[in-house]
Write an enzyme that holds these catalytic residues in place. Structure first.
Site, PDB file in Angstrom:
ATOM      1  N   ARG A 150      38.747  37.289  45.737  1.00 21.76           N
ATOM      2  CA  ARG A 150      37.935  38.234  44.970  1.00 21.76           C
ATOM      3  C   ARG A 150      36.637  37.539  44.580  1.00 21.76           C
ATOM      4  NH1 ARG A 150      40.288  41.926  46.882  1.00 21.76           N
ATOM      5  NH2 ARG A 150      41.553  43.494  45.829  1.00 21.76           N
TER       6      ARG A 150
ATOM      7  N   HIS B 141      33.954  42.766  52.863  1.00 21.72           N
ATOM      8  CA  HIS B 141      35.323  43.060  52.377  1.00 21.72           C
ATOM      9  C   HIS B 141      36.192  43.670  53.483  1.00 21.72           C
ATOM     10  CE1 HIS B 141      37.849  43.888  48.552  1.00 21.72           C
ATOM     11  NE2 HIS B 141      38.627  43.702  49.600  1.00 21.72           N
TER      12      HIS B 141
END
Ligand code: NDP
Length: 310
Positions: A225, A273
């Site tokens: 993350r 992502h």
């Protein structure tokens, strides 16, 4: 009476998941009413992704569990209205995708593939990389994804150290934990892969002080993350050579704004992502299994520890 399963995610996910979910319920002998709109007090389970419009879980008074389609649950775990058990996604397809992405990017740096792929300029550069056995790799996070990626890299010959919150033993890996373990894990590696969840305990973990503990020129690979890394500190460490390269798949703000310095930094690789994704074909089996367990009174698989945040 059929089991009422509410599907709450982005509208296009309904198209992707509807048929595979029906099949998985049938395979698992479950009679299910699956819909995107069910009277809240009648809902037995919620299949959930944070980008749908469900934010208030209070009216779902008879809901036995919320089953996340995502592995990372930082957006839902902080929702105060969620009192129902929460299971996160551990999916074979998701794990396999992450193994492939991590292995690919580690091998890129290990082999210095860019030297030939990007720099084909008529110069005969006969650089021979070391063998994997001479390239220590550290994986921060030894969960479903970190463990599998670590074992895949160990299978290629890399000496792999893994780091987790609690003590672990994983075949083929050197396992460390806690603050002392972290220092050792950071100091020993030439490539560091971040596969930690985002929690109060991991936010900004990779700051200036920790980067200074790493081997000079270390390569960071972050599919975990964005907020695990302090961005300003990373940019400074890249500029002064402490960090040699950063391959980043996740960011504080996504999509990464066009003006963000990561986009143009010569030592940063940005991927949007896409490291890995929940794969409907395999993930629906996990959802169906958990509903079957719930109906039989068995404990749910992959339950999130709400106090730890993952
Ligand atoms: P898990 O929950 O299975 O594993 C988390 C690991 O992190 C565990 O080993 C845990 O330690 C460790 N950990 C958590 N907090 C700390 C801490 N404070 N200090 C040290 N170690 C800690 O998660 P997954 O492996 O399934 O997924 C990891 C993350 O990957 C997800 O949370 C998500 O953010 C990210 N992800 C990214 C994707 C992408 O496409 N970029 C796709 C899917 C996931 P312990 O074992 O002791 O509990």
């Amino acid at each position: 009476m059929p089991i009422n399963v509410l599907f709450s995610a982005r509208p296009e996910r309904w198209d992707t998941y509807q048929a595979p979910l029906h099949k998985a319920f049938k395979d698992n002998g479950l009679e299910v009413n699956l819909a995107r709109d069910i009277a809240p007090e009648k809902v037995d389970y919620i299949v959930y992704a944070p980008n749908g419009d469900l934010n208030d879980f209070t009216p779902y008074t008879n809901c036995k569990a919320v089953l996340s389609l995502w592995a990372g649950v930082e957006k839902i775990v902080v929702n105060q209205t969620l009192t129902q058990p929460l299971a996160r996604m551990v999916d074979h397809g998701l794990t396999q995708g992450m193994i492939e992405w991590v292995t690919g990017h580690v091998l890129r740096h290990h082999l210095n593939t860019d030297l030939h792929v990007v720099g084909q300029d008529g110069v005969w550069r006969d650089y021979v990389p070391p063998l994997a056995q001479d390239r220590p790799v550290t994986i921060l996070g030894l969960g479903a994804l970190g463990t599998s990626c670590g074992q895949a890299l160990a299978g290629l010959g890399f000496p792999v150290t893994g780091w987790s919150r609690t003590a672990k033993e994983v075949e083929g890996l050197t396992c460390l934990h806690g603050e002392d373990g972290l220092t050792q894990a950071l100091q020993s590696a030439e490539i560091i892969v971040l596969l930690l969840p985002l929690t109060a305990g991991t936010e900004n973990l990779i700051n200036a002080e920790r980067m200074a503990q790493m081997k000079k020129g270390v390569c960071l690979v972050n599919p975990g993350r964005g907020p695990l890394i302090e961005d300003e500190a990373l940019l400074a460490a890249l500029d002064n050579g402490t960090v040699g390269h950063a391959t980043l798949d996740v960011f504080r703000v996504e999509p990464l704004p066009p003006e963000h310095p990561y986009w143009s930094h010569p030592k940063v690789t940005v991927t949007p992502h896409i490291a890995s994704e929940t794969r409907p074909v395999t993930a629906v089996q996990v959802i169906a299994q958990n509903i079957r367990r719930g109906e039989m009174g068995d404990s749910f698989l992959h339950l999130v520890d709400r106090t730890q945040g993952y």
